[in-house]
Motif scaffolding. Sequence first.
Motif, PDB file in Angstrom:
ATOM      1  N   VAL A 173      92.168  30.610 -10.935  1.00  0.00           N
ATOM      2  CA  VAL A 173      91.454  30.737  -9.658  1.00  0.00           C
ATOM      3  C   VAL A 173      92.316  30.221  -8.508  1.00  0.00           C
ATOM      4  O   VAL A 173      92.308  30.763  -7.400  1.00  0.00           O
ATOM      5  CB  VAL A 173      90.064  30.059  -9.693  1.00  0.00           C
ATOM      6  CG1 VAL A 173      90.151  28.560  -9.819  1.00  0.00           C
ATOM      7  CG2 VAL A 173      89.271  30.423  -8.442  1.00  0.00           C
ATOM      8  N   SER A 174      93.108  29.206  -8.801  1.00  0.00           N
ATOM      9  CA  SER A 174      94.003  28.656  -7.786  1.00  0.00           C
ATOM     10  C   SER A 174      95.024  29.712  -7.350  1.00  0.00           C
ATOM     11  O   SER A 174      95.286  29.905  -6.162  1.00  0.00           O
ATOM     12  CB  SER A 174      94.703  27.432  -8.367  1.00  0.00           C
ATOM     13  OG  SER A 174      95.716  27.010  -7.533  1.00  0.00           O
ATOM     14  N   TRP A 175      95.555  30.408  -8.310  1.00  0.00           N
ATOM     15  CA  TRP A 175      96.507  31.492  -8.033  1.00  0.00           C
ATOM     16  C   TRP A 175      95.830  32.615  -7.251  1.00  0.00           C
ATOM     17  O   TRP A 175      96.361  33.123  -6.274  1.00  0.00           O
ATOM     18  CB  TRP A 175      97.063  32.032  -9.352  1.00  0.00           C
ATOM     19  CG  TRP A 175      97.926  33.248  -9.181  1.00  0.00           C
ATOM     20  CD1 TRP A 175      99.260  33.281  -8.890  1.00  0.00           C
ATOM     21  CD2 TRP A 175      97.498  34.621  -9.251  1.00  0.00           C
ATOM     22  NE1 TRP A 175      99.686  34.584  -8.779  1.00  0.00           N
ATOM     23  CE2 TRP A 175      98.635  35.420  -8.992  1.00  0.00           C
ATOM     24  CE3 TRP A 175      96.278  35.237  -9.504  1.00  0.00           C
ATOM     25  CZ2 TRP A 175      98.581  36.815  -8.984  1.00  0.00           C
ATOM     26  CZ3 TRP A 175      96.219  36.628  -9.495  1.00  0.00           C
ATOM     27  CH2 TRP A 175      97.366  37.407  -9.241  1.00  0.00           C
ATOM     28  N   TYR A 176      94.651  32.993  -7.693  1.00  0.00           N
ATOM     29  CA  TYR A 176      93.930  34.106  -7.075  1.00  0.00           C
ATOM     30  C   TYR A 176      93.673  33.857  -5.584  1.00  0.00           C
ATOM     31  O   TYR A 176      93.919  34.716  -4.746  1.00  0.00           O
ATOM     32  CB  TYR A 176      92.611  34.333  -7.815  1.00  0.00           C
ATOM     33  CG  TYR A 176      91.628  35.182  -7.059  1.00  0.00           C
ATOM     34  CD1 TYR A 176      91.814  36.554  -6.932  1.00  0.00           C
ATOM     35  CD2 TYR A 176      90.509  34.612  -6.453  1.00  0.00           C
ATOM     36  CE1 TYR A 176      90.916  37.336  -6.226  1.00  0.00           C
ATOM     37  CE2 TYR A 176      89.605  35.380  -5.745  1.00  0.00           C
ATOM     38  CZ  TYR A 176      89.809  36.739  -5.633  1.00  0.00           C
ATOM     39  OH  TYR A 176      88.920  37.501  -4.928  1.00  0.00           O
ATOM     40  N   LEU A 177      93.201  32.651  -5.261  1.00  0.00           N
ATOM     41  CA  LEU A 177      92.898  32.356  -3.861  1.00  0.00           C
ATOM     42  C   LEU A 177      94.153  32.376  -2.999  1.00  0.00           C
ATOM     43  O   LEU A 177      94.132  32.809  -1.850  1.00  0.00           O
ATOM     44  CB  LEU A 177      92.175  31.013  -3.742  1.00  0.00           C
ATOM     45  CG  LEU A 177      90.735  31.011  -4.273  1.00  0.00           C
ATOM     46  CD1 LEU A 177      90.168  29.603  -4.297  1.00  0.00           C
ATOM     47  CD2 LEU A 177      89.839  31.933  -3.453  1.00  0.00           C
ATOM     48  N   LYS A 178      95.271  31.931  -3.587  1.00  0.00           N
ATOM     49  CA  LYS A 178      96.520  31.951  -2.834  1.00  0.00           C
ATOM     50  C   LYS A 178      97.008  33.377  -2.592  1.00  0.00           C
ATOM     51  O   LYS A 178      97.699  33.646  -1.617  1.00  0.00           O
ATOM     52  CB  LYS A 178      97.606  31.168  -3.582  1.00  0.00           C
ATOM     53  CG  LYS A 178      97.454  29.662  -3.442  1.00  0.00           C
ATOM     54  CD  LYS A 178      98.633  28.996  -4.122  1.00  0.00           C
ATOM     55  CE  LYS A 178      98.425  27.516  -4.296  1.00  0.00           C
ATOM     56  NZ  LYS A 178      99.473  26.926  -5.143  1.00  0.00           N
ATOM     57  N   GLN A 179      96.678  34.287  -3.511  1.00  0.00           N
ATOM     58  CA  GLN A 179      97.019  35.691  -3.309  1.00  0.00           C
ATOM     59  C   GLN A 179      96.219  36.260  -2.149  1.00  0.00           C
ATOM     60  O   GLN A 179      96.670  37.099  -1.407  1.00  0.00           O
ATOM     61  CB  GLN A 179      96.690  36.529  -4.556  1.00  0.00           C
ATOM     62  CG  GLN A 179      97.453  36.177  -5.783  1.00  0.00           C
ATOM     63  CD  GLN A 179      98.937  36.318  -5.573  1.00  0.00           C
ATOM     64  OE1 GLN A 179      99.419  37.381  -5.216  1.00  0.00           O
ATOM     65  NE2 GLN A 179      99.659  35.229  -5.757  1.00  0.00           N
ATOM     66  N   ARG A 180      94.979  35.784  -2.060  1.00  0.00           N
ATOM     67  CA  ARG A 180      94.038  36.424  -1.154  1.00  0.00           C
ATOM     68  C   ARG A 180      94.006  35.847   0.238  1.00  0.00           C
ATOM     69  O   ARG A 180      93.735  36.553   1.193  1.00  0.00           O
ATOM     70  CB  ARG A 180      92.641  36.311  -1.767  1.00  0.00           C
ATOM     71  CG  ARG A 180      91.935  37.619  -1.728  1.00  0.00           C
ATOM     72  CD  ARG A 180      90.524  37.449  -2.113  1.00  0.00           C
ATOM     73  NE  ARG A 180      89.696  37.678  -0.949  1.00  0.00           N
ATOM     74  CZ  ARG A 180      88.394  37.757  -1.008  1.00  0.00           C
ATOM     75  NH1 ARG A 180      87.785  37.584  -2.161  1.00  0.00           N
ATOM     76  NH2 ARG A 180      87.699  37.977   0.075  1.00  0.00           N
ATOM     77  N   PHE A 181      94.240  34.557   0.347  1.00  0.00           N
ATOM     78  CA  PHE A 181      94.129  33.916   1.655  1.00  0.00           C
ATOM     79  C   PHE A 181      95.429  33.190   1.995  1.00  0.00           C
ATOM     80  O   PHE A 181      96.198  32.839   1.116  1.00  0.00           O
ATOM     81  CB  PHE A 181      92.958  32.929   1.665  1.00  0.00           C
ATOM     82  CG  PHE A 181      91.635  33.572   1.367  1.00  0.00           C
ATOM     83  CD1 PHE A 181      90.972  34.323   2.324  1.00  0.00           C
ATOM     84  CD2 PHE A 181      91.055  33.438   0.113  1.00  0.00           C
ATOM     85  CE1 PHE A 181      89.756  34.934   2.048  1.00  0.00           C
ATOM     86  CE2 PHE A 181      89.833  34.044  -0.178  1.00  0.00           C
ATOM     87  CZ  PHE A 181      89.185  34.789   0.789  1.00  0.00           C
TER      88      PHE A 181
END
Length: 356
Positions: A173-181
């Motif tokens: 989830v940490s990776w995902y949020l960094k991709q998105r925002f």
Amino acid sequence: MNILDELGKVSILEVVEDLGLETERNRMVCPFHEEDTPSLVLYPHTNSFYCFGCAKTGNAISLFAEVRKLSIKEAIYQMAVTYIPGFNQTGKKGVKHSSQPIELYKSQVRKVANEKPLKPEYSEIYEAFRDFCLQQKSNSLSESALEYLQKRGFTEKTIRDFKLFCIKDYSEVSWYLKQRFSVLDLQECGLYNERNNLIFYAHPLIIPYYRNGRMVYLQGRVIGKPQENTNRYSFLNNLPLTLFNADALDKVKTGETVYITEGAFDCMRLCQEGKTAVSLGTANIFKREWAKLFQRVNVVFYLDNDAAGHRAADELEKIFTHFNISCTRKQLPANYKDVNDYYTDRLGSNEQLNLF
Ligand SMILES: [Zn+2]
């Protein structure tokens, strides 16, 4: 000219529109898996997409390739012809491409998207965080979180009503949020610290705060007892606390009793027992502007049975009396630390939960 750099400036929204795909509020039917309801979300500020159905993620090029059934190489070529002004196709004889894709476009040469991406609202980031966690697979961590909630006496309905969730895989989830925002937005909204880490490393059980139906704040909790040097809770980084369950105050009738508790769990427990309650998150913060939310009701302070709780109740009584709000105090029996412990001990814990 770097073709990929140039294509990176083309808005994914524009590409999707040109492909003739229908979207509603940046959501569309996913071309990567079979579905009827749209679960692929387009993110214009990072020019990317994520599908909540099949977890496929990518950019405009991979989406273009999938929809047109092209290889990535072919997709890049066709997009370059379409979107890059003056792109010269004579020099690219080596690239094989399929039949006349271009006629479908509104124009041969499109302007590049150079508007500044919109700044996401904090709620949008919190909700993206929640949505991602909810679609992660259950594992031993989420099972122990549920077990813990069950032990604390919460029913499935309460957990669902308050929309609690669990981080099942922190790095994912940490990776995902960094991709998105952007890093800046993630830090500003309090979810990431200065070292650019998601703050809930030791606090996978998430308690969301809602206002008018939108997620406005969140708090993480350790599962069970905290380790040494770890706090029981983690609150958003550098962001002011807000009332937990404040929406309940909109529904309450004039003259009804509203309990004010310290912890969110105490508030949840009182609601589970049919009462109306809100929580402060912690004993030592109360903003005076919150007082006006309680003007129509009878307030009962039901704080923790410790020095901090007693002090807070004294202080709150003064504030509320100053605002002419009727308030009383409820004291827990001497051997109980907080409201939830008291209820769980008296009523016992609940049935096996099977939720997340
Ligand atoms: Zn999909």
